[in-house]
Design an enzyme around this catalytic site. Structure first.
Site, short mmCIF file in Angstrom:
data_model
loop_
_atom_site.label_atom_id
_atom_site.label_comp_id
_atom_site.label_asym_id
_atom_site.label_seq_id
_atom_site.Cartn_x
_atom_site.Cartn_y
_atom_site.Cartn_z
N PHE B 253 -3.67 5.48 7.86
CA PHE B 253 -4.12 5.51 6.46
C PHE B 253 -3.51 6.69 5.69
CE2 PHE B 253 -7.72 4.29 9.28
CZ PHE B 253 -7.58 2.92 9.14
N GLY B 479 -2.47 -0.50 13.55
CA GLY B 479 -3.57 -1.45 13.36
C GLY B 479 -3.20 -2.55 12.39
N THR B 480 -2.00 -2.39 11.85
CA THR B 480 -1.53 -3.28 10.80
C THR B 480 -1.04 -4.61 11.33
OG1 THR B 480 0.41 -1.90 11.07
CG2 THR B 480 -0.92 -1.53 9.12
N GLU B 702 -2.10 -1.95 1.54
CA GLU B 702 -2.75 -1.13 0.51
C GLU B 702 -3.24 -1.92 -0.69
OE1 GLU B 702 -0.46 3.07 1.11
OE2 GLU B 702 0.73 1.44 0.26
#
Lengths: 175, 742, 326
Positions: B253, B479-480, B702
């Site tokens: 993040f 984690g994407t 995002e």
């Protein structure tokens, strides 16, 4: 000090600094790193495991306090080639992203399913004298001790819900 | 790699200078875009995926950083003697390469190394190394540090004496003051958002060891090619002497974009001691020693004609950072091209303050800028009496309102319209009229927009005669879903089942990629993998003497004309190609962005003002969807971050010394499961952005957060008539203004 | 965490004897270990009582309930008698923390948990409670979660428990054991206000151990626990109200109200209850009671909102307690 833990059915003797938490005993001394450290202060749930069948934050437990206890960690539920139903459901429903909180989520979920079966109420249970049923809202409250910053919450609940349903139909079929 | 080198190199270098054909749509495997499970999922759910702190080395020792307890001044002494005599303590280190704060994303050089100077409470001032974690922690706590304090350091952006308003960032088009005066409807409003923390669940951790003068560091990082450069620079060694492994990253993040204090400390200590050293940040240290998102104050000016068409649009913002940091929250980034209006004004003021470093946190810019813009649009809708969706649709410009560039794929209108239908927007009531039990209920909408960027990226793909393939790049999966989508791109291009493909990531010795961040990872790295696979297809085609386009690769076979081949018929050794993608002219010739629309329904308690999100829908237009499952999970994540920034999240700084007071997960309130209803996500089907990149995909990591909190703020207003302009919308911001119901 | 001697008590007398010699008692550990890791608390000796036989929930002769000090928050919340006779207690427990924490946290430990004031937790900040005489950074700092009632110029910490708030409304008593013998005190008297010695939080003497909590028979009337917090779950109370109210012919005949999040101890004010008795149930009675409750309330900037929020929470709780069930 010398303590004995039975972890995932295996009895082990450990010589530990009394300051060692149950979490660090697993991660640093038993190479069981599936249980995660997210905050070390009982504020995130990543370190959730079962002690004598109940879920706790292993970061807020001295290993010494648990001398002789039965510990179940994520490694005790299943293996990559033989996942438990919950583990498989998390994969299928994408109930994770980065994966770091995941072992804690799964251990918490495993405990939660048993807690509801035993009739434990929660903050959102409408009638305290009734046995609760595991609605989505009940799951959300009962899983609120496991933070997920990737924010997979809806899919974590879907995964657990699928296992809840599958186990219920297996039980019905058996009856 | 085994086997003979290929006689001819089919590697592909490509620059994105013009719209590209939809090659992937002609492939036959049918793997790309599907809701395939993550290939690494089994490792994650069984606790066998190794994260940085979990690498054990023979003789490993533990380092613990020590924080500054003053705001500004100099370290004058460190009482090493007292702790040196403690059990297990090996060393106390200060100064040297220890860094003041993390490197900003893509910095590619070391961050400030300021010791003995101290710039904020929480800055690392020393490292204590001991045999065990418990010993290191206690010694670090017991270490006495003395300071020469400098009084009067600015900690409050509102009163800071050192501010900058860069001329380059001021955009003045037309005459906004006159336009506002002459507007039929005008809204001139201010919003504030608090600082946020990335708060990834995995604390920053590094395990460092040196072998023959080369550093090997297991860390938790997002952009390895930059991290290698930053770490090498901090340590004064060649980049070639640094290798970083980050195969699993427990959330990033933005917080793990640039090298952070623990990596430099671990590497430094390991070099000094000649032993492997692990340094893991404590949770309070994660808050203090890594990046926060700046607080913002934003002034929005919107003026429209009688039909709600914007004639004036102004977005000014005030943000902060430490002295010397180049980063300033790009608050108004999305406002520049989302809506029209001929008279425009933008300016940003950056205050220099002694608070922990500000940097990128998920969707820097739009994450907070869109809250203010979209709530201000709601205020304008209220003022004009025009439905908020209609108002937005009336203000979608034909071309970029400032530079005239055409838009590439822009599905915003469809997102708003489709979402309205799906959400039941037509049942929305006027503000403050829907009381259900003890709860005011209302709906809100907001547009979502996130700039799209393409970055240089290289990947290597190897096809083996047995029909297996290997994909290698230093790309990370935070984690994407990188492991999943890269598997799918290889499978789609080479006609392979996912089970035949191995994707190796997170090793800085592998071909250098864009890394993860800025929503550019999937498209940049994915394009590089696509290009490498194209090279392989060309090589296969050449063996058959046909054009690559005439090949059909499916289920491990190659079909040309009516003839089917196995890979072993065509190659007798591994076939390797690299693909390299460079951004090009399309980035300058088009306005390229991801779009979407958020819909929220909330309840506001009529007595005490708590807000509960009841339903939420996000509709997004992101070009090609690479994996329906991981893409929509990213959207969930963004929307829930929206819930956090709307309702619960706020870093609190002490007003006198700037420290982060709530530097823990009990008092920094991430949303918990009960804060989050079941979410509905729709990804518009069959969208392709031909100008974005050769795989026609745009970022999604995002976009989901951009505007989400605005929709919730607008829903609060619709529910109870209270306009929250100071986020998060905690009960105290709402209950004093609630209508009486008794 | 500094090194310490760890020992396990073989009974309450042993624990009391060790505590009298300076050992810190470890039960569930959910707050103590938290504080020890930060060295806010740094005991040289820890005596672990977690396996003592203080885990019973048993009826008392007068129809009340005796709760062993080591009954976990989970077991107490789940207990069938508590759920039916003392639902306010069950609700309060379930509103606190998480299942993981409640599985560990004990009844005695919950009463003795320390404040969540962020400056108390930060050893680099001034705090009179942690370091007497060092000052109070919270007074002019971030005090959103801190006290508006019962504080002093030296300390405005709040007691964070939900359970204790319900127990105060239930007029609980606390049984203590020490090397000198046993005694029983009202929960109302367990915690003391900070005054100029905020480091002193209870009347417990060195060596005194909580062995059980005694609830009198359940009072008549409806019970409710209303908790307002900054997120939907897993957060400490901004304001909470534990209420037990009985009504006859539309008038309030009995009322017990205790408040959390407002004060250094679970707060109960008999005058608030007196203001309600005999009044017709409704907003006017609630307003009058809130006037009494908040007459001396004092905000410190960041927590000013708690004063009107307490009024609203009280109104909401009274409505829940007095409106006809639909």
């Amino acid at each position: 000090m010398i303590i004995t833990l039975t972890v995932n059915g295996r009895r082990t003797e450990l010589d530990l600094d009394p300051r060692t938490t149950l979490l660090d005993a697993l991660r640093h001394h038993l190479a069981l790193t599936g249980t995660k450290k997210g905050c070390d202060h009982g504020q995130c749930g990543a370190c959730t495991l079962l002690v004598n069948g109940r879920r706790i934050n292993s970061c807020l437990a001295l290993a010494a306090s648990h001398d002789g206890d039965e510990i179940t960690t994520i490694e005790g539920l299943g293996k990559p080639e033989a996942m438990s139903d919950l583990q498989a459901a998390f994969v299928q429903h994408d109930g994770y992203q980065c994966g770091y909180c995941t072992p804690g989520q799964i251990m918490s979920a495993e405990a939660m399913l048993a807690e509801v079966a035993e009739g434990w109420p929660s903050y959102v249970t409408r009638a305290l004298d009734d046995d609760p049923t595991l609605t989505d809202e009940e799951m959300a409250e009962r899983m609120s001790g496991n933070l997920c910053r990737c924010s997979a919450y809806p899919r974590i609940r879907q995964a657990i819900g699928a296992v809840r349903d599958a186990r219920a139909s297996r039980t019905e079929a058996a009856e | 790699m085994d086997g003979q080198p290929q006689s001819k190199d089919f590697s592909v270098k490509f620059t994105m200078d013009e719209a590209q054909p939809r090659v992937l749509d002609r492939m036959a495997q049918g793997l790309l875009g599907t809701a395939m499970d993550r290939p690494e999922g089994r490792m994650k759910v069984t606790g066998t995926a190794p994260y940085a702190a979990e690498y054990r080395r023979e003789g490993l020792v533990h380092g613990m950083l020590v924080r500054s307890t003053i705001t500004r001044g100099r370290v004058t002494g460190i009482d090493t003697e007292k702790v040196q005599s403690m059990d297990g303590v090996i060393a106390v280190m200060t100064g040297g390469p220890l860094v003041r704060n993390p490197a900003q994303g893509t910095a590619h050089e070391a961050p400030a190394q300021s010791l003995p100077e101290v710039f904020y409470v929480g800055q690392p001032v020393a490292l204590v190394v001991a045999e065990s974690f418990e010993q290191a922690r206690h010694a670090a706590q017991a270490l006495t540090v003395t300071y020469d304090r400098a009084d009067g350091a600015d900690v409050d952006p509102a009163t800071a004496s050192d501010t900058e308003t860069p001329e380059d960032d001021v955009l003045s088009q037309g005459d906004i003051d006159t336009a506002m005066k002459e507007a039929a409807f005008a809204v001139d409003t201010r919003y504030t958002t608090p600082p946020h923390s990335s708060a990834a669940m995995e604390p920053h951790a590094s395990v460092a060891s040196w072998t023959d003068g080369r550093l090997e560091l297991h860390g938790s990082y997002q952009m390895l090619r930059h991290n290698v450069a930053e770490l090498a620079d901090a340590l004064g060694v060649d980049e070639a002497d640094v290798r970083i492994h980050s195969p699993y990253v427990g959330g990033g993040f933005g917080a793990k974009l640039g090298i952070a204090p623990e990596a430099v400390a671990a590497a430094h200590a390991a070099r000094e001691l000649g032993r492997p050293v692990s340094v893991v940040l404590t949770r309070p240290q994660v808050f203090e020693m890594t990046m926060r998102r700046s607080e913002t104050t934003q002034r929005l000016r919107l003026g429209s004609d009688a039909e709600g068409r914007l004639t004036a649009l102004g977005h000014e913002d005030w943000v902060s950072n430490l002295p010397g940091e180049a980063f300033a929250e790009p608050t108004a980034q999305g406002t520049h091209f989302l809506y029209g209006g001929d008279n425009r004004y933008f300016a940003q003021t950056l205050a220099r303050v002694h608070r922990p470093c500000a940097g990128s946190v998920r969707a820097p810019g739009e994450a907070v800028g869109m809250i203010a813009l979209e709530c201000a649009m709601d205020e304008l809708a209220e003022a004009t009496g025009i439905d908020p969706i209609d108002l937005r649709l009336r203000n979608l410009p034909e071309t970029h309102p400032e530079n005239g560039l055409p838009y590439s794929e822009r599905g915003l209108g469809d997102c708003l319209r489709d979402g309205a239908a799906k959400f039941g927007w037509d049942t929305r009531k006027p503000a403050g009229t829907r009381l259900e039990g003890d709860w005011w209920v209302g709906m809100g909408v907001a547009s979502a927009v996130r700039v799209n960027a393409l970055m240089n990226s290289t990947a290597r793909v190897t096809l083996n005669p047995d029909g297996t393939a290997l994909c290698e790049t230093d790309m990370t999966d935070i984690g994407t879903g990188s492991y999943a989508i890269l598997t799918q791109i290889v499978g789609e291009m080479l006609g392979l089942d996912a089970s035949q493909i191995e994707v190796r990531l997170g090793d800085s010795d592998l071909p250098k990629s864009s890394g993860s961040g800025g929503s550019w990872g999937a498209q940049s790295c994915g394009s590089a993998v696509f290009l490498a696979a194209q090279g392989i297809r060309k090589a296969l085609a050449e063996k058959l003497g046909v054009a690559a386009d005439d090949l059909t690769l499916k289920d491990g076979t190659v079909t040309s004309g009516n003839v089917q081949h196995g890979f072993a018929d065509l190659i007798d050794s591994p076939l390797t190609c690299e693909g390299t993608l460079n951004p090009g002219d399309t980035a300058d010739a088009f306005s390229i962005a991801g779009y979407g629309a958020h819909f929220a329904e909330v309840g506001v308690h009529r007595d005490t003002g708590e807000v509960r999100v009841r339903r939420m829908l996000g509709v997004f237009s992101i070009g090609r969807v690479l994996n329906e499952k991981t893409a929509s999970s990213q959207c969930h994540g963004g929307m829930i971050w929206g819930i956090g920034s709307a309702l619960t999240e706020e870093i609190m700084h002490d007003p006198s010394d700037g420290r982060i007071v709530n530097h823990n997960l009990a008092e920094y309130h991430l949303p918990v499961s009960l804060d989050v209803p079941d979410l509905d996500v729709v990804l518009l089907e069959d969208t392709r952005d031909d100008e974005a990149n050769p795989i026609q995909a745009k970022g999604i990591g995002e976009l989901g957060i951009a505007g989400a909190a605005g929709a919730i703020g607008n829903a609060i207003y619709n529910a109870c008539g209270v306009r929250v302009r100071d986020f998060p919308a905690t009960p105290d911001k709402i209950f004093p203004h609630l209508p009486e119901t008794d | 965490m500094r090194p310490f001697d760890y020992s396990r008590a073989d009974g309450a007398p042993d624990a009391a004897a060790k505590a009298a010699q300076g050992a810190t008692i470890l039960a569930g550990g959910t707050n103590l270990l938290d504080l020890m890791k930060l060295e806010v608390m740094a005991p040289e000796a820890v005596v672990d009582i977690s396996r003592l036989d203080l885990t019973g929930i048993t009826p008392t002769e007068d129809g009340g309930l005796r709760i062993g000090a080591l009954v976990t928050n989970t077991d107490l919340a789940n207990d069938r008698t508590v759920r039916t006779q003392y639902p306010v207690l069950s609700r309060a427990l379930l509103s606190g923390a998480t299942v993981q924490l409640r599985n560990k946290a004990t009844t005695g430990g919950n009463l003795l948990q320390r404040t969540r004031c962020p400056y108390f937790y930060d050893t680099g900040a001034a705090c009179n409670k942690r370091d007497p005489g060092s000052g109070c950074a919270a007074m002019t700092g971030c005090n959103r979660i801190l006290a508006v009632l019962g504080g002093s110029d030296h300390c405005i910490a709040t007691h964070p428990s939900d359970m204790a708030v319900a127990m105060r409304a239930l007029r609980a008593r606390v049984a203590l054991e020490s090397p000198e013998g046993t005694r029983e005190i009202a929960l109302a008297d367990l915690h003391v206000l900070p005054g100029d010695t905020p480091e002193v939080e209870t009347v417990l003497q060195p060596g005194e151990v909580i062995t059980s909590v005694i609830l009198p028979p359940a009072p008549p009337g409806r019970q409710a626990y209303v908790k307002i917090r900054d997120r939907a779950s897993y957060a400490f109370a901004l304001v909470s109200v534990a209420g037990i109210v009985a009504i006859e012919d539309g008038r309030i005949t009995e009322a017990a109200l205790a408040f959390g999040g407002l004060a250094p101890k679970p707060w109960r004010d008999p005058e608030v209850e007196a203001a309600l008795i005999g009044q017709p149930a409704g907003p006017a009675a609630a307003e009058a009671a809130a006037d009494v409750l908040l007459a001396d309330a004092k905000g410190h900037g960041g927590n000013d909102f708690k004063i009107p929020l307490a009024r609203r929470t009280l109104k909401r709780a009274l409505r829940e307690l007095t409106e006809a069930t639909s």
